[in-house]
Write a protein that holds these residues in place. Structure first.
Motif, PDB file in Angstrom:
ATOM      1  N   ALA A  60      20.401  39.707  15.462  1.00  0.00           N
ATOM      2  CA  ALA A  60      19.122  40.342  15.924  1.00  0.00           C
ATOM      3  C   ALA A  60      18.734  40.516  17.346  1.00  0.00           C
ATOM      4  N   GLU A  61      18.030  41.786  17.773  1.00  0.00           N
ATOM      5  CA  GLU A  61      17.847  41.939  19.069  1.00  0.00           C
ATOM      6  C   GLU A  61      17.168  40.632  19.428  1.00  0.00           C
ATOM      7  N   SER A  62      16.234  40.170  18.782  1.00  0.00           N
ATOM      8  CA  SER A  62      14.931  39.087  19.175  1.00  0.00           C
ATOM      9  C   SER A  62      15.824  37.896  19.565  1.00  0.00           C
ATOM     10  N   VAL A  63      16.919  37.698  19.081  1.00  0.00           N
ATOM     11  CA  VAL A  63      17.861  36.331  19.267  1.00  0.00           C
ATOM     12  C   VAL A  63      18.941  36.521  20.192  1.00  0.00           C
ATOM     13  N   LYS A  64      19.539  37.766  20.631  1.00  0.00           N
ATOM     14  CA  LYS A  64      20.629  37.855  21.472  1.00  0.00           C
ATOM     15  C   LYS A  64      20.421  37.303  22.701  1.00  0.00           C
ATOM     16  N   GLY A  65      21.612  36.596  23.069  1.00  0.00           N
ATOM     17  CA  GLY A  65      21.489  35.570  24.225  1.00  0.00           C
ATOM     18  C   GLY A  65      21.021  34.294  24.150  1.00  0.00           C
ATOM     19  N   ARG A  66      20.393  34.018  23.109  1.00  0.00           N
ATOM     20  CA  ARG A  66      19.892  32.649  22.766  1.00  0.00           C
ATOM     21  C   ARG A  66      20.555  32.040  21.597  1.00  0.00           C
ATOM     22  N   PHE A  67      20.697  32.677  20.558  1.00  0.00           N
ATOM     23  CA  PHE A  67      21.450  32.336  19.357  1.00  0.00           C
ATOM     24  C   PHE A  67      22.982  32.495  19.360  1.00  0.00           C
ATOM     25  N   THR A  68      23.778  31.254  18.708  1.00  0.00           N
ATOM     26  CA  THR A  68      25.024  31.873  18.673  1.00  0.00           C
ATOM     27  C   THR A  68      25.652  31.378  17.265  1.00  0.00           C
ATOM     28  N   ILE A  69      26.092  32.195  16.581  1.00  0.00           N
ATOM     29  CA  ILE A  69      26.652  31.857  15.287  1.00  0.00           C
ATOM     30  C   ILE A  69      28.248  31.507  15.263  1.00  0.00           C
ATOM     31  N   SER A  70      28.652  30.752  14.352  1.00  0.00           N
ATOM     32  CA  SER A  70      29.975  30.397  14.564  1.00  0.00           C
ATOM     33  C   SER A  70      30.328  29.839  13.075  1.00  0.00           C
ATOM     34  N   ARG A  71      31.824  29.889  12.890  1.00  0.00           N
ATOM     35  CA  ARG A  71      32.008  29.228  11.394  1.00  0.00           C
ATOM     36  C   ARG A  71      33.233  28.601  11.440  1.00  0.00           C
ATOM     37  N   ASP A  72      33.411  27.488  10.400  1.00  0.00           N
ATOM     38  CA  ASP A  72      34.757  27.021  10.287  1.00  0.00           C
ATOM     39  C   ASP A  72      35.270  27.403   8.841  1.00  0.00           C
ATOM     40  N   ASN A  73      36.146  28.331   9.004  1.00  0.00           N
ATOM     41  CA  ASN A  73      36.720  28.860   7.722  1.00  0.00           C
ATOM     42  C   ASN A  73      37.225  27.899   6.678  1.00  0.00           C
ATOM     43  N   ALA A  74      37.737  26.703   7.258  1.00  0.00           N
ATOM     44  CA  ALA A  74      38.718  25.878   6.414  1.00  0.00           C
ATOM     45  C   ALA A  74      37.487  25.055   5.627  1.00  0.00           C
ATOM     46  N   LYS A  75      36.281  24.939   6.133  1.00  0.00           N
ATOM     47  CA  LYS A  75      35.410  24.173   5.831  1.00  0.00           C
ATOM     48  C   LYS A  75      34.215  25.055   4.903  1.00  0.00           C
ATOM     49  N   ASN A  76      34.156  26.479   5.028  1.00  0.00           N
ATOM     50  CA  ASN A  76      33.173  27.465   4.594  1.00  0.00           C
ATOM     51  C   ASN A  76      31.868  26.967   5.165  1.00  0.00           C
TER      52      ASN A  76
END
Length: 120
Positions: A60-76
């Protein structure tokens, strides 16, 4: 069909950080995109960020530069690192997973939600 374990919410002061995590498990099909929505009191639920199974992300524009999403596919498991929090980020944050037999045949499943409150 999909079970979720969310953690990491809480009360923080403006400018501080929180990290949300969400582990999803499904017994039959596969989990594809995962992400986070949030809903503040009196407002509609809005997309915060999502990440595809291949790692593509959208914010979302309101969180760009402040929030980071990531994932571990092996652990879903999907994570949301939230920095420079401000009171406008106060909401219940809901994890979701797109689950189904094929990437073009999924439905969205939701976690139970975790409260994030930003206040001095």
């Amino acid at each position: 069909q999909v079970q979720f374990v969310e953690s990491g919410g809480g009360l923080v002061q403006p400018g501080y950080s929180l990290r949300l995590s969400c582990a999803a498990s499904g017994s039959i099909f596969s989990i594809y995109a995962m992400g986070w929505y949030r809903q503040a009191p009196g407002k509609q639920r809005e997309l915060v960020a999502f990440i595809s199974s291949g790692g593509s992300t959208k914010y979302a524009e309101s969180v760009k530069g402040r929030f980071t999403i990531s994932r571990d596919n092996a652990k879903n498991t999907v994570y949301l690192q939230m920095n420079s929090l401000n009171p406008e980020d106060t909401a219940v944050y809901y994890c979701y997973a797109d689950y189904g037999p094929r990437i073009d045949s999924t439905r969205k499943y939701w976690g139970q939600g975790t409260q994030v409150t930003v206040s001095s």
